[in-house]
Scaffold this active site. Structure first.
Site, PDB file in Angstrom:
ATOM      1  N   HIS A 217      38.377  36.805  33.092  1.00 59.74           N
ATOM      2  CA  HIS A 217      37.121  37.208  33.735  1.00 59.74           C
ATOM      3  C   HIS A 217      37.215  38.577  34.403  1.00 59.74           C
ATOM      4  O   HIS A 217      36.184  39.163  34.749  1.00 59.74           O
ATOM      5  CB  HIS A 217      36.701  36.183  34.795  1.00 59.74           C
ATOM      6  CG  HIS A 217      36.305  34.862  34.239  1.00 59.74           C
ATOM      7  ND1 HIS A 217      35.369  34.730  33.235  1.00 59.74           N
ATOM      8  CD2 HIS A 217      36.719  33.597  34.539  1.00 59.74           C
ATOM      9  CE1 HIS A 217      35.230  33.439  32.938  1.00 59.74           C
ATOM     10  NE2 HIS A 217      36.035  32.741  33.711  1.00 59.74           N
TER      11      HIS A 217
ATOM     12  N   HIS B 272      35.064  28.803  29.575  1.00 62.17           N
ATOM     13  CA  HIS B 272      34.211  29.865  30.090  1.00 62.17           C
ATOM     14  C   HIS B 272      34.340  31.126  29.228  1.00 62.17           C
ATOM     15  O   HIS B 272      35.432  31.444  28.763  1.00 62.17           O
ATOM     16  CB  HIS B 272      34.589  30.207  31.535  1.00 62.17           C
ATOM     17  CG  HIS B 272      34.550  29.039  32.470  1.00 62.17           C
ATOM     18  ND1 HIS B 272      35.677  28.309  32.801  1.00 62.17           N
ATOM     19  CD2 HIS B 272      33.514  28.472  33.128  1.00 62.17           C
ATOM     20  CE1 HIS B 272      35.332  27.337  33.635  1.00 62.17           C
ATOM     21  NE2 HIS B 272      34.033  27.413  33.843  1.00 62.17           N
TER      22      HIS B 272
ATOM     23  N   ASP C 156      40.399  24.275  29.871  1.00 69.09           N
ATOM     24  CA  ASP C 156      39.317  23.629  30.613  1.00 69.09           C
ATOM     25  C   ASP C 156      38.183  23.146  29.713  1.00 69.09           C
ATOM     26  O   ASP C 156      37.188  22.610  30.206  1.00 69.09           O
ATOM     27  CB  ASP C 156      38.788  24.533  31.726  1.00 69.09           C
ATOM     28  CG  ASP C 156      38.725  25.996  31.341  1.00 69.09           C
ATOM     29  OD1 ASP C 156      38.928  26.319  30.153  1.00 69.09           O
ATOM     30  OD2 ASP C 156      38.487  26.830  32.232  1.00 69.09           O
TER      31      ASP C 156
END
Length: 303
Positions: A124, A163, A248
């Site tokens: 990120h 993500h 995740d």
């Protein structure tokens, strides 16, 4: 015969985020499982700190100094999700340095495959912004190092974290030197990565975003890697493949809504290994997310 490499460092445990999903227990769980399996035959290496010039090929010096100064002053929250303490700067240098060292081992033939399993994670982190638990973009720094120091010319980064890897996406958005492929849950943090985002300028067509609905499981993930990522790799002919290996998307993870199991991660990794062997390109994994400890440990070992 060269053994697969595992990069680690105790500083990953000193990055103390407190009561937080991205915590030191993640590393403890992974290494306990790997130790139980005799490290799967991997050779364990201590991750060095990343060299300043290597880090600054991705992150501007002013940003690097700002992270250093914030940690030296005792730390705090960088955003609502991202916390640092004094020890976090060294941990971040080692997390990036481990990914870089892994690339060195892979591209010199000293290791056939390997994993850099350090924290904080990285995908990120934008060039000049920490976010989503990430300070430096470890996989982007490693890919840039492969290009600059090893003349790799083409690097494929496959990000299967639940993500979207917005930082990696943006850092390589306008270059064909990195083919970035992301499989991610949507809608979900950070809200980026629509299928329409395909890169820009000279990099148009070298960003491949695959947003997926909540509940997607092993069969779809494995099929996407085998029938989308593998043909892309054959066409692109990367000299190195890096996995932004977040776990995740596991069905037990508290921060995602996917249904992948350890077997699904193993199937994806197997497809990547097969095409990498066909292309004579080494493969390395860089740890990203994964917050259900047992699922994280089992999925890492399976990968």
């Amino acid at each position: 015969m060269a053994r697969p490499a595992y990069l680690r460092h105790p500083s990953s445990l000193a990055h103390d985020t407190g009561d937080h999903p991205e915590r030191a227990d993640r590393i403890v769980a992974i290494e306990r499982e790997l130790a139980r399996r005799d490290w799967l035959g991997m050779e364990v290496h201590e991750a060095p700190p990343v060299a300043a010039a290597t880090l600054e090929a991705v992150h501007p010096p002013r940003y690097v100094r700002a992270i250093d100064e914030r940690c030296a002053a005792g730390g705090g929250l960088l955003d609502a999700d991202t916390v640092v303490v004094e020890a976090s700067y060294e941990a971040a240098l080692r997390a990036a340095g481990g990914a870089v060292r892994l690339v060195d081992l892979l591209l010199t033939g000293a290791a056939p495959t390997g994993m850099s399993a350090l924290r904080p994670p990285g995908h990120h982190a934008e060039a000049a912004r920490a976010m989503g638990f990430c300070l430096f973009n470890n996989v982007a720094v490693a890919a840039r190092h492969a290009l600059d120091a090893h003349g790799a010319q083409r690097v494929l980064v496959l990000d299967w974290d639940v993500h979207h890897g917005n930082g990696t996406n943006d850092i390589f958005h306008a270059t064909p030197e990195v083919l970035f492929v992301s499989l991610h849950q949507s809608p979900l943090y950070p809200g980026t990565g629509p299928a329409a985002d395909v890169g820009s300028g000279a990099g148009r067509g070298f960003t491949v975003n695959v947003p997926l609905p909540a509940g997607t499981g092993d069969a779809t993930y494995a099929s996407l890697v085998e029938h989308l990522v593998v043909p892309l790799a054959r066409a692109y002919e990367p000299r190195l493949i890096l996995l932004s290996a977040g776990f995740d998307a596991h069905r037990d993870d508290p921060l995602g809504g996917m249904a992948v199991t350890a077997a699904g991660f193993a199937a994806m990794a197997a497809s990547v290994r097969r095409v990498a062997a066909e292309l004579d390109a080494p493969v390395g994994a860089v740890l990203e997310g994964g917050y259900a400890l047992d699922a994280l440990a089992a999925s890492t070992a399976a990968t």
